[in-house]
Design a protein around this motif. Structure first.
Motif, mmCIF file in Angstrom:
data_model
loop_
_atom_site.group_PDB
_atom_site.id
_atom_site.type_symbol
_atom_site.label_atom_id
_atom_site.label_comp_id
_atom_site.label_asym_id
_atom_site.label_seq_id
_atom_site.Cartn_x
_atom_site.Cartn_y
_atom_site.Cartn_z
ATOM 1 N N PRO A 117 0.821 -1.223 0.000
ATOM 2 C CA PRO A 117 0.000 0.000 0.000
ATOM 3 C C PRO A 117 0.849 1.266 0.000
ATOM 4 O O PRO A 117 2.005 1.266 0.428
ATOM 5 C CB PRO A 117 -0.796 -0.103 1.288
ATOM 6 N N ASN A 118 0.265 2.342 -0.468
ATOM 7 C CA ASN A 118 0.863 3.683 -0.514
ATOM 8 C C ASN A 118 2.080 3.795 -1.421
ATOM 9 O O ASN A 118 2.863 4.719 -1.288
ATOM 10 C CB ASN A 118 1.233 4.177 0.887
ATOM 11 N N GLN A 119 2.248 2.884 -2.354
ATOM 12 C CA GLN A 119 3.342 3.006 -3.311
ATOM 13 C C GLN A 119 2.904 3.729 -4.580
ATOM 14 O O GLN A 119 3.711 4.409 -5.198
ATOM 15 C CB GLN A 119 3.878 1.622 -3.672
ATOM 16 N N TRP A 147 -0.355 6.028 -6.253
ATOM 17 C CA TRP A 147 -1.648 6.703 -6.186
ATOM 18 C C TRP A 147 -1.916 7.358 -7.535
ATOM 19 O O TRP A 147 -1.020 7.910 -8.152
ATOM 20 C CB TRP A 147 -1.641 7.785 -5.100
ATOM 21 N N SER A 185 -4.733 10.015 -9.556
ATOM 22 C CA SER A 185 -5.863 10.920 -9.355
ATOM 23 C C SER A 185 -6.326 11.467 -10.700
ATOM 24 O O SER A 185 -5.588 11.467 -11.676
ATOM 25 C CB SER A 185 -5.473 12.074 -8.433
ATOM 26 N N GLN A 205 -5.731 4.370 -4.929
ATOM 27 C CA GLN A 205 -4.491 3.694 -4.616
ATOM 28 C C GLN A 205 -4.469 2.417 -5.445
ATOM 29 O O GLN A 205 -5.395 1.621 -5.361
ATOM 30 C CB GLN A 205 -4.437 3.372 -3.124
ATOM 31 N N SER A 249 -3.166 -0.384 -5.331
ATOM 32 C CA SER A 249 -2.795 -1.675 -4.728
ATOM 33 C C SER A 249 -4.019 -2.262 -4.041
ATOM 34 O O SER A 249 -3.973 -2.754 -2.939
ATOM 35 C CB SER A 249 -1.644 -1.496 -3.754
ATOM 36 N N THR A 273 -5.959 5.028 5.743
ATOM 37 C CA THR A 273 -4.890 4.465 4.907
ATOM 38 C C THR A 273 -3.870 5.514 4.517
ATOM 39 O O THR A 273 -2.783 5.186 4.097
ATOM 40 C CB THR A 273 -5.494 3.849 3.627
ATOM 41 N N MET A 274 -4.228 6.785 4.692
ATOM 42 C CA MET A 274 -3.263 7.846 4.350
ATOM 43 C C MET A 274 -2.228 8.036 5.456
ATOM 44 O O MET A 274 -1.231 8.689 5.267
ATOM 45 C CB MET A 274 -3.994 9.166 4.074
#
Length: 180
Positions: free
Chosen positions: A122-124, A126, A128, A147, A149, A177-178
């Protein structure tokens, strides 16, 4: 009328339709004169349209004004509209629509950095985007933040672009999750 019914006298045909012979001839001569005038105007319009292909009727009428006076032709805007419409010479209106993306600008265009990249946690990665829906009298702008993932964030709706803010999603523990 006489050309179609040559066996019958013109006076008798006019009597059947409730017209006088004079009215018939006046109509006939007026129709001939009008068609001749219309042909002159159409030729002049085509001459002008060679140089200015997208010129509309109102501007054409301004340019034709001296030509019409010179040839003693009485034709107004509505008659010119009708003449060009019958002869398929009206300019087709372009459909106006909002252009939200312009990829042909002079500013720097950045390369696609995620082509071939696969996120492993996660968080790899993003992604928009902002888009819009047309309503009757305004636009509704939508901002999406995802995100990549398999942890999507909800979409935030707003009426104005300037106040778009994403709402962070939370995982099963209730933690955003942020914050990871």
């Amino acid at each position: 009328m006489k050309e179609k019914h040559q066996r019958h006298a013109l006076g008798r045909l006019c009597l059947l339709f409730g017209l006088t012979r004079q009215a018939y001839y006046q109509f006939y001569w007026h129709a001939e004169e009008t068609s001749f005038e219309q042909e002159l105007v159409l030729k002049q319009v085509l001459r002008i349209r060679k140089k200015h292909a997208k010129m509309g009727v109102r501007k054409l009428l301004v340019l034709l004004e001296s030509f019409l006076m010179e040839h003693q032709i009485k034709m107004g805007r509505d008659a010119l509209f009708e003449l060009l419409s019958v002869n398929n010479l009206l300019i087709k209106r372009r459909k106006r629509r909002v252009h939200t993306t312009n990829s042909f600008h002079w500013l720097r265009k950045y390369p696609n950095l995620i082509r071939g990249y696969t996120p492993t946690s996660p968080n790899q990665l993003w992604v928009s985007d902002i888009t819009y829906w047309r309503l009757k009298d305004r636009f509704l702008y939508t901002f999406g933040l995802i995100q990549l993932s398999n942890f999507p964030l909800p979409i935030s709706n707003t009426r104005h672009r300037t106040s778009v803010t994403p709402h962070p999603a939370s995982d099963d523990s209730g933690r955003s999750t942020m914050d990871c």
